[in-house]
Write a protein that holds these residues in place. Structure first.
Motif, PDB file in Angstrom:
ATOM      1  N   ASP A   1      13.945  20.042 -14.520  1.00 29.13           N
ATOM      2  CA  ASP A   1      14.611  19.394 -15.748  1.00 29.13           C
ATOM      3  C   ASP A   1      16.157  18.612 -15.112  1.00 29.13           C
ATOM      4  OD1 ASP A   1      12.204  20.086 -17.394  1.00 29.13           O
ATOM      5  OD2 ASP A   1      13.804  22.266 -18.268  1.00 29.13           O
ATOM      6  N   VAL A   2      16.491  19.825 -14.084  1.00 29.47           N
ATOM      7  CA  VAL A   2      17.931  19.151 -14.480  1.00 29.47           C
ATOM      8  C   VAL A   2      18.141  17.512 -13.274  1.00 29.47           C
ATOM      9  CG1 VAL A   2      20.065  19.517 -12.977  1.00 29.47           C
ATOM     10  CG2 VAL A   2      18.705  21.873 -14.589  1.00 29.47           C
ATOM     11  N   SER A   3      16.999  17.711 -12.233  1.00 38.07           N
ATOM     12  CA  SER A   3      16.815  16.468 -11.481  1.00 38.07           C
ATOM     13  C   SER A   3      16.886  15.338 -12.437  1.00 38.07           C
ATOM     14  CB  SER A   3      15.916  16.598 -10.818  1.00 38.07           C
ATOM     15  OG  SER A   3      16.177  17.926  -9.568  1.00 38.07           O
ATOM     16  N   ASN A   4      16.166  15.392 -13.666  1.00 36.74           N
ATOM     17  CA  ASN A   4      16.551  13.865 -14.511  1.00 36.74           C
ATOM     18  C   ASN A   4      17.131  13.955 -15.506  1.00 36.74           C
ATOM     19  OD1 ASN A   4      13.313  13.880 -13.274  1.00 36.74           O
ATOM     20  ND2 ASN A   4      12.618  15.712 -15.688  1.00 36.74           N
ATOM     21  N   TRP A   5      17.972  14.301 -14.760  1.00 29.29           N
ATOM     22  CA  TRP A   5      19.614  14.306 -15.844  1.00 29.29           C
ATOM     23  C   TRP A   5      19.902  13.565 -14.187  1.00 29.29           C
ATOM     24  CZ3 TRP A   5      21.219  20.117 -17.451  1.00 29.29           C
ATOM     25  CH2 TRP A   5      20.494  19.584 -18.590  1.00 29.29           C
ATOM     26  N   ARG A   6      20.159  13.386 -13.602  1.00 23.90           N
ATOM     27  CA  ARG A   6      20.672  12.208 -12.672  1.00 23.90           C
ATOM     28  C   ARG A   6      21.176  10.873 -12.630  1.00 23.90           C
ATOM     29  NH1 ARG A   6      17.838  13.206  -6.393  1.00 23.90           N
ATOM     30  NH2 ARG A   6      19.526  11.634  -6.011  1.00 23.90           N
ATOM     31  N   LYS A   7      22.163  10.868 -12.460  1.00 24.89           N
ATOM     32  CA  LYS A   7      23.038   9.639 -12.895  1.00 24.89           C
ATOM     33  C   LYS A   7      22.675   8.048 -12.271  1.00 24.89           C
ATOM     34  CE  LYS A   7      27.425  11.713 -15.115  1.00 24.89           C
ATOM     35  NZ  LYS A   7      28.527  11.822 -15.104  1.00 24.89           N
ATOM     36  N   ASN A   8      21.863   9.372 -10.510  1.00 23.70           N
ATOM     37  CA  ASN A   8      21.449   7.819  -9.804  1.00 23.70           C
ATOM     38  C   ASN A   8      20.840   8.549  -8.681  1.00 23.70           C
ATOM     39  OD1 ASN A   8      24.369   5.826 -10.322  1.00 23.70           O
ATOM     40  ND2 ASN A   8      25.855   7.816  -9.374  1.00 23.70           N
ATOM     41  N   GLU A   9      20.339   7.948  -8.251  1.00 25.57           N
ATOM     42  CA  GLU A   9      19.254   7.190  -7.481  1.00 25.57           C
ATOM     43  C   GLU A   9      19.703   8.465  -6.175  1.00 25.57           C
ATOM     44  OE1 GLU A   9      15.490   7.694  -5.441  1.00 25.57           O
ATOM     45  OE2 GLU A   9      16.232   6.681  -7.442  1.00 25.57           O
ATOM     46  N   ILE A  10      20.683   8.241  -5.483  1.00 27.27           N
ATOM     47  CA  ILE A  10      21.561   9.249  -4.340  1.00 27.27           C
ATOM     48  C   ILE A  10      22.893  10.225  -5.152  1.00 27.27           C
ATOM     49  CG2 ILE A  10      22.408   8.857  -2.280  1.00 27.27           C
ATOM     50  CD1 ILE A  10      20.682   6.868  -1.608  1.00 27.27           C
ATOM     51  N   ASN A  11      22.979  11.127  -5.231  1.00 31.98           N
ATOM     52  CA  ASN A  11      24.807  11.337  -5.756  1.00 31.98           C
ATOM     53  C   ASN A  11      24.778  10.989  -4.017  1.00 31.98           C
ATOM     54  OD1 ASN A  11      22.540  12.732  -7.274  1.00 31.98           O
ATOM     55  ND2 ASN A  11      22.068  15.093  -5.914  1.00 31.98           N
ATOM     56  N   LYS A  12      26.319  10.990  -4.640  1.00 30.80           N
ATOM     57  CA  LYS A  12      27.508  11.475  -3.994  1.00 30.80           C
ATOM     58  C   LYS A  12      28.144  12.411  -3.364  1.00 30.80           C
ATOM     59  CE  LYS A  12      29.416   6.747  -4.885  1.00 30.80           C
ATOM     60  NZ  LYS A  12      30.910   5.954  -5.532  1.00 30.80           N
ATOM     61  N   THR A  13      28.134  13.122  -2.314  1.00 32.23           N
ATOM     62  CA  THR A  13      28.976  14.077  -1.282  1.00 32.23           C
ATOM     63  C   THR A  13      30.678  14.077  -2.590  1.00 32.23           C
ATOM     64  OG1 THR A  13      30.459  13.089   0.118  1.00 32.23           O
ATOM     65  CG2 THR A  13      27.650  13.673   0.527  1.00 32.23           C
ATOM     66  N   VAL A  14      30.951  15.453  -2.413  1.00 35.48           N
ATOM     67  CA  VAL A  14      32.411  15.791  -2.819  1.00 35.48           C
ATOM     68  C   VAL A  14      33.618  15.001  -2.735  1.00 35.48           C
ATOM     69  CG1 VAL A  14      34.302  17.587  -3.529  1.00 35.48           C
ATOM     70  CG2 VAL A  14      31.084  18.044  -3.945  1.00 35.48           C
ATOM     71  N   SER A  15      33.120  15.271  -0.736  1.00 35.60           N
ATOM     72  CA  SER A  15      33.925  14.248  -0.368  1.00 35.60           C
ATOM     73  C   SER A  15      34.027  12.585  -0.233  1.00 35.60           C
ATOM     74  CB  SER A  15      33.874  14.518   0.936  1.00 35.60           C
ATOM     75  OG  SER A  15      34.137  15.047   1.401  1.00 35.60           O
ATOM     76  N   GLU A  16      32.828  12.301  -1.183  1.00 37.81           N
ATOM     77  CA  GLU A  16      33.099  11.087  -1.553  1.00 37.81           C
ATOM     78  C   GLU A  16      33.718  10.704  -2.969  1.00 37.81           C
ATOM     79  OE1 GLU A  16      28.683   9.030   1.013  1.00 37.81           O
ATOM     80  OE2 GLU A  16      28.549   9.905  -1.053  1.00 37.81           O
ATOM     81  N   ILE A  17      33.696  11.357  -3.819  1.00 41.32           N
ATOM     82  CA  ILE A  17      33.607  11.490  -5.109  1.00 41.32           C
ATOM     83  C   ILE A  17      35.054  11.275  -4.977  1.00 41.32           C
ATOM     84  CG2 ILE A  17      33.941  12.948  -7.026  1.00 41.32           C
ATOM     85  CD1 ILE A  17      31.038  13.814  -6.995  1.00 41.32           C
ATOM     86  N   GLN A  18      35.803  12.687  -4.645  1.00 40.33           N
ATOM     87  CA  GLN A  18      36.885  12.447  -4.084  1.00 40.33           C
ATOM     88  C   GLN A  18      37.978  11.964  -3.831  1.00 40.33           C
ATOM     89  OE1 GLN A  18      38.065  16.472  -1.943  1.00 40.33           O
ATOM     90  NE2 GLN A  18      37.777  17.216  -3.856  1.00 40.33           N
ATOM     91  N   GLN A  19      37.119  10.643  -2.539  1.00 37.36           N
ATOM     92  CA  GLN A  19      38.249   9.822  -1.909  1.00 37.36           C
ATOM     93  C   GLN A  19      38.451   8.361  -2.754  1.00 37.36           C
ATOM     94  OE1 GLN A  19      39.630   9.597   0.698  1.00 37.36           O
ATOM     95  NE2 GLN A  19      39.971   7.044   0.432  1.00 37.36           N
ATOM     96  N   GLN A  20      36.587   8.439  -3.642  1.00 37.68           N
ATOM     97  CA  GLN A  20      37.271   7.268  -4.978  1.00 37.68           C
ATOM     98  C   GLN A  20      37.886   7.525  -5.852  1.00 37.68           C
ATOM     99  OE1 GLN A  20      32.612   6.412  -6.365  1.00 37.68           O
ATOM    100  NE2 GLN A  20      33.787   6.262  -8.314  1.00 37.68           N
ATOM    101  N   GLU A  21      37.977   8.631  -6.376  1.00 39.26           N
ATOM    102  CA  GLU A  21      38.868   9.105  -7.245  1.00 39.26           C
ATOM    103  C   GLU A  21      40.137   8.939  -7.130  1.00 39.26           C
ATOM    104  OE1 GLU A  21      38.629  10.203 -10.865  1.00 39.26           O
ATOM    105  OE2 GLU A  21      36.623   9.656 -10.477  1.00 39.26           O
TER     106      GLU A  21
END
Length: 105
Positions: free
Chosen positions: A80-100
């Motif tokens: 159920d939770v897997s179906n809530w994914r926004k993108n095909e590949i999840n970003k890592t926390v480090s990638e998210i923090q760098q983007q922010e």
């Protein structure tokens, strides 16, 4: 005394890693409103992981494994939770923090 020390260490570990896990889920998944962290454990291989559930629903459990110094992206969730994914590949926390960081110079 040893159990008390372990409890303190687990609380400190959770305090440090919980915001990273929340950031990962909120960035990569829809429909996530609340987190409940239930356990901090160590696998027989010596790898720490944190368990909990999402949106006050114990059927929406997760397990977040910390392979390196901090949690990055290793999770186990129900379909159920897997179906809530926004993108095909999840970003890592480090990638998210760098983007922010790049958004807010």
């Amino acid at each position: 005394m040893k159990k008390h020390q372990e409890s303190i260490e687990k609380e400190a570990f959770l305090k440090e890693e919980a915001p990273r896990i929340e950031q990962f889920f909120k960035y990569n998944y829809n429909n996530i409103n609340k987190f409940s962290f239930t356990h901090v454990k160590v696998s027989p291989m010596g790898i720490p992981y944190i368990e909990g559930f999402i949106n006050n629903d114990e059927n929406l459990f997760f397990s977040a494994t910390i392979y390196d110094e901090h949690f990055e992206n290793s999770i186990s969730v129900p379909e159920d939770v897997s179906n809530w994914r926004k993108n095909e590949i999840n970003k890592t926390v480090s990638e998210i923090q760098q983007q922010e960081k790049n958004k807010n110079p």
